[in-house]
Design an enzyme around this catalytic site. Sequence first.
Site, PDB file in Angstrom:
ATOM      1  N   LYS A 102       0.656  -1.244   0.090  1.00 52.96           N
ATOM      2  CA  LYS A 102      -0.076  -0.162   0.108  1.00 52.96           C
ATOM      3  C   LYS A 102       0.593   1.359  -0.043  1.00 52.96           C
ATOM      4  O   LYS A 102       0.583   2.413  -0.671  1.00 52.96           O
ATOM      5  CB  LYS A 102      -1.014   0.044   1.132  1.00 52.96           C
ATOM      6  CG  LYS A 102      -2.148  -0.943   1.034  1.00 52.96           C
ATOM      7  CD  LYS A 102      -3.167  -0.877   2.339  1.00 52.96           C
ATOM      8  CE  LYS A 102      -4.296  -2.229   2.129  1.00 52.96           C
ATOM      9  NZ  LYS A 102      -5.175  -1.801   3.198  1.00 52.96           N
TER      10      LYS A 102
ATOM     11  N   ASP B 226     -10.186   2.355   2.234  1.00 50.24           N
ATOM     12  CA  ASP B 226     -10.534   1.764   3.290  1.00 50.24           C
ATOM     13  C   ASP B 226     -11.478   2.643   4.284  1.00 50.24           C
ATOM     14  O   ASP B 226     -12.347   2.213   4.752  1.00 50.24           O
ATOM     15  CB  ASP B 226      -9.197   1.509   4.094  1.00 50.24           C
ATOM     16  CG  ASP B 226      -8.431   0.512   3.462  1.00 50.24           C
ATOM     17  OD1 ASP B 226      -9.176  -0.621   2.894  1.00 50.24           O
ATOM     18  OD2 ASP B 226      -7.256   0.358   3.650  1.00 50.24           O
TER      19      ASP B 226
END
Length: 286
Positions: free
Chosen positions: A75, A111
């Site tokens: 990420k 997220d």
Amino acid sequence: MHDSRETIINHAFVAGYPIRHSRSPLIHGHWLKTFGLPGSYRAIEVAPAEFPGFLQGLAAGERGLVGGNVTIPHKETAFALAERPDDIARELGAANTLWREEGRLHATNTDGHGFVANLDERAPGWDRATSAVVLGAGGASRAVIQAIRDRGIRDIRVVNRTVARARELADRFGAAVSAHPVAALPELLHGAGFFVNTTSLGMDGDAAPVLDFRDMAPDAVVTDIVYVPLMTPFLQQAQSQGLRTADGLGMLLHQAAPGFERWFGRRPVIDETLRALIVDDMTRHA
Ligand code: ATR
């Protein structure tokens, strides 16, 4: 007459290392089937050393790939190497959703969106809380803090085993966020309107500390980003103490939706059929 229209088939992926436990192919596969789209979404294992080259190939449109998700441990690198990270990814320093647009690699992080969309669905009114307690100070915590701050919660109390990591988050996000040791939990929970566990405590049957949530605000909501098991020790405790709870599975489902819409052009629905599909998979691979 010859029909010159070509069917465009888009391909997307989730890249991680390891990747075999990812449920993203199941989620996106379900949506592709529901819409009757000819594209694909598959898991690709990419070792860290190969990841920059993989992104270059994506930017160049290799293998018909239009974008994808990235997960642990990619990420931060995905954010760093994308040409066009959006404001959300920039503040977090991490991206989980990539797409190609005019030859450039764009990135965002969904997220936090997944986290609040799940709460909106399963615990409406959760954002009336004026103060929140966030347990944990890792990557997941960062996305959660950003999302609840953006929904207007201005007193966010981050509690972590390693207080220095909580302090880093307080420095990153400024005045709305404070850092605390685990021992301060009882007093921090007092009057708070929201509690979330962002650590792995309670995952896969592991133990979690016993917390007393009864001192929280009367309409407080308790949630957990752990979703295996669905009913985590924290949720069990909160429910038996009479609090409103929301489990973590919806975050996984909702974080997937913005990517699908970018890559395949349709807005997917998160419904009970999809939830049941994932719960069934969790039961079979427990
Ligand atoms: P993620 O990106 O999933 O958030 P991470 O960055 O490794 O993962 O963060 C894990 C979080 O869970 C941290 O807050 C970690 O606490 P430390 O910063 O003190 O390590 C927390 N955590 C993991 N195992 C824990 C345990 N057994 N007890 C308390 N906290 C734990």
